[in-house]
Design an enzyme around this catalytic site. Sequence first.
Site, PDB file in Angstrom:
ATOM      1  N   ARG A 135      21.624   1.756  25.365  1.00 22.38           N
ATOM      2  CA  ARG A 135      20.176   1.725  25.487  1.00 22.38           C
ATOM      3  C   ARG A 135      19.826   1.223  26.881  1.00 22.38           C
ATOM      4  NH1 ARG A 135      18.932   5.165  21.546  1.00 22.38           N
ATOM      5  NH2 ARG A 135      19.914   4.538  19.591  1.00 22.38           N
ATOM      6  N   THR A 136      18.653   0.671  26.995  1.00 19.91           N
ATOM      7  CA  THR A 136      18.148   0.285  28.307  1.00 19.91           C
ATOM      8  C   THR A 136      18.880  -0.939  28.848  1.00 19.91           C
ATOM      9  OG1 THR A 136      15.992   1.056  27.595  1.00 19.91           O
ATOM     10  CG2 THR A 136      16.064  -0.258  29.596  1.00 19.91           C
ATOM     11  N   LEU A 137      19.583  -0.768  29.955  1.00 16.68           N
ATOM     12  CA  LEU A 137      20.185  -1.907  30.634  1.00 16.68           C
ATOM     13  C   LEU A 137      19.217  -2.486  31.654  1.00 16.68           C
ATOM     14  CD1 LEU A 137      23.808  -0.535  31.149  1.00 16.68           C
ATOM     15  CD2 LEU A 137      22.892  -1.905  29.279  1.00 16.68           C
ATOM     16  N   TYR A 138      18.379  -1.662  32.207  1.00 15.12           N
ATOM     17  CA  TYR A 138      17.311  -2.102  33.104  1.00 15.12           C
ATOM     18  C   TYR A 138      16.058  -1.306  32.745  1.00 15.12           C
ATOM     19  CZ  TYR A 138      21.242  -3.965  35.735  1.00 15.12           C
ATOM     20  OH  TYR A 138      22.372  -4.639  36.088  1.00 15.12           O
ATOM     21  N   ASP A 185      12.350   1.479  24.694  1.00  9.56           N
ATOM     22  CA  ASP A 185      12.777   0.462  23.739  1.00  9.56           C
ATOM     23  C   ASP A 185      11.704   0.220  22.681  1.00  9.56           C
ATOM     24  OD1 ASP A 185      15.224   0.151  24.907  1.00  9.56           O
ATOM     25  OD2 ASP A 185      14.751  -1.710  25.956  1.00  9.56           O
TER      26      ASP A 185
END
Length: 246
Positions: A23-26, A82
């Site tokens: 998923r979103t790391l940044y 997210d």
Amino acid sequence: MTTFSVPIDNGDSMKIAEEESQRTLYPYVTGTSIVAIKYKDGVLMASDMGGSYGSTLRYKNIERVKAIGKHSLLGASGEISDFQEILRYLDELTLNDNMWDDGNSLGPKEIHNYLTRVMYNRRNKFNPLWNTLVLGGVKNGKSYLGMVSMIGVSFEDDHVATGFGNHLARPILRDEWHADLSFEDGVKLLEKCMRVLLYRDRSAINKLQIAKITEEGVTVSQPYSLKTYWEFSSFHNPTAGAAGSW
């Protein structure tokens, strides 16, 4: 005769398929502040509709306030993808709850506790959901308002704000909020907070929605703009008087 070369699979494709999806790391596309208050009949929540791609205001029609079940209202700042993932979790939660068909339904406090565990669980996996969530609702005549950070820190209050609003809107709310606010006065107070954020937050846009939840249900306003005034001298020369300025 036409011949075709067939690539030899050395197992790399299987390894790629077996890897866990990430998923979103940044954060990439983000929304800014959510401001919410209790008023005498329920909860009011305000957000603008901007989505920033880094520092570029890329999207101007993103709804960041959603009804959850019969009794709750959820707003989110932070990464939009997210937030969509969280909404999928909540769709599954409410579907499973409805399948019992026992006459009961999840209230705002239960959903707030669920979101707290989700955010804390993802933080412990070092793969957090990059959002700050505001959960408001009304059940059995009692208003509820709480917040959850991206690392699972949660609390309840009579008024909350996320992002830049936590610095600029909360002082206004501390001065002017009271428990007997009417709907009209509550909307005016939220609009005052959103106007201040519009002046000071580069990610804010002049297109907002205000949502209301009472015992009767959820109502989300159509998008609209605030009246603004940009002729203040400090807007024309914001660094005047600052050290090292012209």
